[in-house]
Motif scaffolding. Structure first.
Motif, PDB file in Angstrom:
ATOM      1  N   VAL A 481       0.845  -1.193   0.000  1.00 31.36           N
ATOM      2  CA  VAL A 481       0.000   0.000   0.000  1.00 31.36           C
ATOM      3  C   VAL A 481       0.884   1.248   0.000  1.00 31.36           C
ATOM      4  CG1 VAL A 481      -1.708   1.330   1.294  1.00 31.36           C
ATOM      5  CG2 VAL A 481      -1.903  -1.164   1.169  1.00 31.36           C
ATOM      6  N   GLN A 482       0.645   2.139  -0.938  1.00 33.26           N
ATOM      7  CA  GLN A 482       1.328   3.430  -0.973  1.00 33.26           C
ATOM      8  C   GLN A 482       0.468   4.458  -0.251  1.00 33.26           C
ATOM      9  OE1 GLN A 482       1.999   4.324  -5.101  1.00 33.26           O
ATOM     10  NE2 GLN A 482       3.553   2.734  -5.356  1.00 33.26           N
ATOM     11  N   VAL A 483       1.102   5.330   0.530  1.00 34.47           N
ATOM     12  CA  VAL A 483       0.347   6.301   1.317  1.00 34.47           C
ATOM     13  C   VAL A 483       0.961   7.684   1.158  1.00 34.47           C
ATOM     14  CG1 VAL A 483       1.712   5.785   3.390  1.00 34.47           C
ATOM     15  CG2 VAL A 483      -0.531   6.878   3.616  1.00 34.47           C
ATOM     16  N   SER A 484       0.104   8.687   1.129  1.00 37.90           N
ATOM     17  CA  SER A 484       0.561  10.078   1.111  1.00 37.90           C
ATOM     18  C   SER A 484      -0.412  10.909   1.925  1.00 37.90           C
ATOM     19  CB  SER A 484       0.648  10.610  -0.323  1.00 37.90           C
ATOM     20  OG  SER A 484      -0.608  10.499  -0.978  1.00 37.90           O
ATOM     21  N   LEU A 485       0.141  11.856   2.701  1.00 34.05           N
ATOM     22  CA  LEU A 485      -0.702  12.759   3.472  1.00 34.05           C
ATOM     23  C   LEU A 485      -1.139  13.912   2.589  1.00 34.05           C
ATOM     24  CD1 LEU A 485       1.114  13.032   6.931  1.00 34.05           C
ATOM     25  CD2 LEU A 485      -0.672  11.439   6.213  1.00 34.05           C
ATOM     26  N   LEU A 486      -2.367  14.326   2.746  1.00 38.52           N
ATOM     27  CA  LEU A 486      -2.852  15.490   2.023  1.00 38.52           C
ATOM     28  C   LEU A 486      -2.389  16.758   2.743  1.00 38.52           C
ATOM     29  CD1 LEU A 486      -6.383  14.236   0.980  1.00 38.52           C
ATOM     30  CD2 LEU A 486      -4.185  13.977  -0.170  1.00 38.52           C
ATOM     31  N   SER A 487      -2.507  17.888   2.084  1.00 35.44           N
ATOM     32  CA  SER A 487      -1.847  19.116   2.533  1.00 35.44           C
ATOM     33  C   SER A 487      -2.251  19.546   3.934  1.00 35.44           C
ATOM     34  CB  SER A 487      -2.133  20.246   1.541  1.00 35.44           C
ATOM     35  OG  SER A 487      -3.543  20.428   1.405  1.00 35.44           O
ATOM     36  N   ASN A 488      -3.485  19.291   4.321  1.00 34.08           N
ATOM     37  CA  ASN A 488      -3.920  19.747   5.647  1.00 34.08           C
ATOM     38  C   ASN A 488      -3.639  18.743   6.761  1.00 34.08           C
ATOM     39  OD1 ASN A 488      -5.730  17.780   4.998  1.00 34.08           O
ATOM     40  ND2 ASN A 488      -7.557  19.090   5.059  1.00 34.08           N
ATOM     41  N   HIS A 489      -3.069  17.601   6.417  1.00 36.37           N
ATOM     42  CA  HIS A 489      -2.722  16.554   7.386  1.00 36.37           C
ATOM     43  C   HIS A 489      -3.927  16.076   8.200  1.00 36.37           C
ATOM     44  CE1 HIS A 489       1.943  16.734   7.629  1.00 36.37           C
ATOM     45  NE2 HIS A 489       1.508  16.934   6.396  1.00 36.37           N
ATOM     46  N   SER A 490      -5.103  16.208   7.636  1.00 38.96           N
ATOM     47  CA  SER A 490      -6.289  15.640   8.266  1.00 38.96           C
ATOM     48  C   SER A 490      -6.829  14.473   7.449  1.00 38.96           C
ATOM     49  CB  SER A 490      -7.380  16.705   8.423  1.00 38.96           C
ATOM     50  OG  SER A 490      -7.813  17.159   7.151  1.00 38.96           O
ATOM     51  N   ALA A 491      -6.089  14.104   6.419  1.00 36.88           N
ATOM     52  CA  ALA A 491      -6.500  12.986   5.573  1.00 36.88           C
ATOM     53  C   ALA A 491      -5.268  12.371   4.925  1.00 36.88           C
ATOM     54  CB  ALA A 491      -7.496  13.440   4.506  1.00 36.88           C
ATOM     55  N   ALA A 492      -5.386  11.105   4.564  1.00 35.02           N
ATOM     56  CA  ALA A 492      -4.317  10.391   3.869  1.00 35.02           C
ATOM     57  C   ALA A 492      -4.933   9.616   2.714  1.00 35.02           C
ATOM     58  CB  ALA A 492      -3.596   9.436   4.815  1.00 35.02           C
ATOM     59  N   LEU A 493      -4.168   9.471   1.652  1.00 37.82           N
ATOM     60  CA  LEU A 493      -4.622   8.731   0.480  1.00 37.82           C
ATOM     61  C   LEU A 493      -3.841   7.430   0.391  1.00 37.82           C
ATOM     62  CD1 LEU A 493      -6.545   8.886  -1.947  1.00 37.82           C
ATOM     63  CD2 LEU A 493      -4.652   9.862  -3.270  1.00 37.82           C
ATOM     64  N   LEU A 494      -4.556   6.311   0.364  1.00 36.09           N
ATOM     65  CA  LEU A 494      -3.946   4.989   0.255  1.00 36.09           C
ATOM     66  C   LEU A 494      -4.190   4.453  -1.146  1.00 36.09           C
ATOM     67  CD1 LEU A 494      -5.278   3.370   3.580  1.00 36.09           C
ATOM     68  CD2 LEU A 494      -3.410   4.993   3.281  1.00 36.09           C
ATOM     69  N   LYS A 495      -3.156   3.861  -1.739  1.00 31.96           N
ATOM     70  CA  LYS A 495      -3.295   3.305  -3.075  1.00 31.96           C
ATOM     71  C   LYS A 495      -2.743   1.890  -3.093  1.00 31.96           C
ATOM     72  CE  LYS A 495      -3.235   4.942  -7.802  1.00 31.96           C
ATOM     73  NZ  LYS A 495      -2.877   6.064  -8.702  1.00 31.96           N
ATOM     74  N   THR A 496      -3.513   0.957  -3.665  1.00 32.99           N
ATOM     75  CA  THR A 496      -3.126  -0.451  -3.707  1.00 32.99           C
ATOM     76  C   THR A 496      -2.546  -0.794  -5.077  1.00 32.99           C
ATOM     77  OG1 THR A 496      -5.262  -1.226  -4.526  1.00 32.99           O
ATOM     78  CG2 THR A 496      -5.036  -0.939  -2.144  1.00 32.99           C
ATOM     79  N   PRO A 497      -1.889  -1.944  -5.221  1.00 34.77           N
ATOM     80  CA  PRO A 497      -1.304  -2.317  -6.516  1.00 34.77           C
ATOM     81  C   PRO A 497      -2.320  -2.391  -7.651  1.00 34.77           C
ATOM     82  CG  PRO A 497      -0.395  -3.679  -4.782  1.00 34.77           C
ATOM     83  CD  PRO A 497      -1.496  -2.879  -4.156  1.00 34.77           C
ATOM     84  N   SER A 498      -3.572  -2.697  -7.344  1.00 32.57           N
ATOM     85  CA  SER A 498      -4.590  -2.788  -8.394  1.00 32.57           C
ATOM     86  C   SER A 498      -5.053  -1.420  -8.874  1.00 32.57           C
ATOM     87  CB  SER A 498      -5.798  -3.573  -7.882  1.00 32.57           C
ATOM     88  OG  SER A 498      -6.487  -2.833  -6.881  1.00 32.57           O
ATOM     89  N   GLY A 499      -4.607  -0.370  -8.189  1.00 29.74           N
ATOM     90  CA  GLY A 499      -5.036   0.972  -8.541  1.00 29.74           C
ATOM     91  C   GLY A 499      -6.188   1.485  -7.709  1.00 29.74           C
ATOM     92  N   SER A 500      -6.682   0.665  -6.795  1.00 31.91           N
ATOM     93  CA  SER A 500      -7.773   1.083  -5.923  1.00 31.91           C
ATOM     94  C   SER A 500      -7.283   2.154  -4.953  1.00 31.91           C
ATOM     95  CB  SER A 500      -8.307  -0.126  -5.147  1.00 31.91           C
ATOM     96  OG  SER A 500      -9.284   0.263  -4.217  1.00 31.91           O
TER      97      SER A 500
END
Length: 554
Positions: A481-500
């Motif tokens: 799982v790839q993860v990145s924090l969004l600019s306000n640090h109140s949310a994170a985006l998770l991305k799986t190998p399938s693109g989900s």
């Protein structure tokens, strides 16, 4: 060979064990283990489970990879100095004979290697007082070794190099008499059953030991009554041991049938009750959830055990006695540890992880626990049991359950309360534990809501009680799982190998990312990341609300 109607007296078995301990302490144990050489097993059987050819080839080349540790002795593997206890237990248990059998380019190659190693073990054991080595002759290791020898009997005594017959029979006789004295009274958790199963198999296969079968089956019946909870969960609460114990029971049931002996009812009942719970513990990729000393395992192996178990029960929504909850909607699967740690003697594998959870979508794991290292001796063995190694909340960097120096759960252990409701395809679970109440004056409460469409999981983690307590809520992520924090640090985006894509929204705590370690996969350790939600309790405690929702592709 009639099955017993009632288990043998616990007092009687304890008395036998006390006599054995006294004899071992006074040097008289050899007389209790002496007796006529038994005859060979009534027939040869095949090991019911396949081994790992790669591990077998390593053994044949002199590399012994046991319990996650490799030893390469120049001489006998039984003379290795300073080998870790876990390595020694696995080595002396001889379950690796199935790996050796799977690796040989021909049966004779496997037989020569196996016979050489067993011969070296017999020579090593002959230099010791009978039953003196506390690892090699522990109840569980002896039971495992007896079963391994019997499962590979034709390999150990057959072929042109087969000269071990008399020696191995003499040793087998001593080991079975040893089990007859201590099985059911020595060992913790699943170790008791392992010893008993060795006694049952020997009593079933070797005519000289047939008179012991009735009592051995009675011991098995009693232990299964204790170790298999009413909902079918193993008393250790470990998915790995749920699988391993069930595999042993399925193999033993097949042996009774193959020898045309009446299958004990307790064996049939235990398998039928355990199978649905083993299904319960599986994620969509077919592997196991990572609770209490568990790795993912091999999906095909789990399929094989369930297929041969021939138990049709479906995975339940919850295991009330085992203390687990499962929320499923569409492809989204959440498994939660909602129970208290097991009591002795089943707590040596327990992790300090009340209300920890794992989340998967289809065949992809999203939120995980760290798992269990292959190396069972060392720093990871303690770290993997900590609250911080799980997707739950920790207070003041302290474990929610006390883990004592002897590996057991100590006096401070969490108790839990669970309430579950289901309406129109939605699931609500309200859980709490008091593991932090005595040291820090706070109670952890976790609420989960799974929407019917299977793309929306919402939660709230509350700490109720004393002000000024620091806390960290962790979501460990699977390495893929790839993860990145969004600019306000109140949310994170998770991305799986399938693109989900999945968005984790949070309020009530500060969000950050940190490194983590995944111990659940084929590799022993794999770097990954974790989402940290940190804060301090206020006058009204603390409330961290979060939502995990699938992103819609545009």
């Amino acid at each position: 060979m009639e099955p017993v109607a009632h288990p043998p007296s616990l007092i009687g078995q304890e008395a036998r064990y006390l006599v054995a301990r006294l004899a071992r302490a006074t040097g008289l144990y050899r007389y209790l283990l002496s007796g006529p050489r038994p005859g060979a097993p009534s027939r040869s059987i095949a090991d019911p489970w396949l081994g790992d050819p790669a591990l077998g080839r390593a053994i044949a080349s002199g590399r012994y990879i046991f319990a996650g540790t490799t030893q390469t002795p120049q001489g006998s593997p039984w003379e290795v100095a300073d080998a870790p206890p876990g390595w020694l237990r696995e080595a002396h248990g001889f379950s690796w004979l199935r790996d050796l059998a799977a690796a040989g380019s021909s049966g004779d190659d496997s037989a020569r290697s196996a016979q050489a190693l067993v011969g070296l073990w017999l020579d090593w054991d002959a230099t010791k007082k009978p039953g003196a080595d506390r690892i090699a002759w522990s109840a569980a290791v002896t039971g495992r070794r007896v079963r391994a020898w019997l499962n590979h009997w034709s390999m150990l005594i057959g072929g042109e190099s087969g000269t071990l017959g008399p020696e191995i029979l003499n040793s087998l006789g001593r080991q079975v008499r040893h089990l007859d004295l201590i099985a059911g009274a020595e060992g913790d958790g699943e170790e008791r059953l392992t010893a008993i199963l060795g006694l049952v198999q020997a009593s079933l296969m070797v005519p000289a030991f047939h008179p012991r079968l009735s009592r051995a089956v009675g011991l098995m019946e009693r232990e299964l009554t204790y170790s298999i909870l009413p909902d079918g969960c193993h008393a250790t609460r470990s998915p790995r041991l749920q699988f391993e114990v069930m595999r042993d029971l399925v193999g033993l049931r097949e042996l009774f049938s193959e020898l045309q002996a009446e299958v004990p009812i307790c064996l049939v009942t235990a398998i039928d009750r355990m199978a649905p719970v083993l299904r319960f513990f599986r994620h969509g990729d077919g592997g196991l959830a990572l609770f209490h000393d568990t790795r993912e395992g091999v999906s095909a192996d789990i399929d094989g055990v369930l297929g041969r178990a021939d138990a049709k029960g479906r995975a339940p929504a919850r295991c009330p006695h085992g203390g687990f909850e499962r929320l499923v909607s569409g492809k989204l699967n959440i498994i939660v540890d909602a129970g208290a740690p097991p009591g002795a003697p089943y707590d040596s594998h327990a992790h300090a992880a009340p209300l920890a959870m794992e989340v998967s979508y289809g065949t992809e794991r999203l939120i995980v626990n760290c798992g269990a290292s292959k190396v069972i001796d060392g720093d990871w063995a303690k770290a993997q049991r900590s609250t911080a190694a799980h997707s739950t909340i920790g207070v003041e960097d302290t474990n929610a359950d006390e883990i004592s120096n002897d590996g057991r759960i100590g006096r401070r252990r969490a108790s839990t309360v669970v309430e579950r409701n289901e309406t129109d395809g939605a699931v609500w679970i309200d859980m709490s534990h008091d593991g932090y109440l005595k040291p820090f004056g706070v109670t952890h409460r976790r609420r989960l809501y799974l929407a019917p469409e299977g793309t929306d999981l919402r939660g709230e983690d509350r700490l109720e009680g004393t002000e000024g307590r620091t806390f960290t809520l962790r979501f460990h992520l699977h390495p893929k799982v790839q993860v990145s924090l969004l600019s306000n640090h109140s949310a994170a985006l998770l991305k799986t190998p399938s693109g989900s894509g999945w968005r984790l929204r949070v309020s009530g705590a500060e969000m950050s990312l940190a490194d983590s370690i995944y111990l659940g996969g084929p590799q022993d350790t794999k770097r990954t990341q974790q989402i940290l939600l940190t804060g301090v309790t206020g006058p009204e405690g603390a409330s961290v609300k979060w939502a995990l929702q699938r992103e819609t592709k545009r």
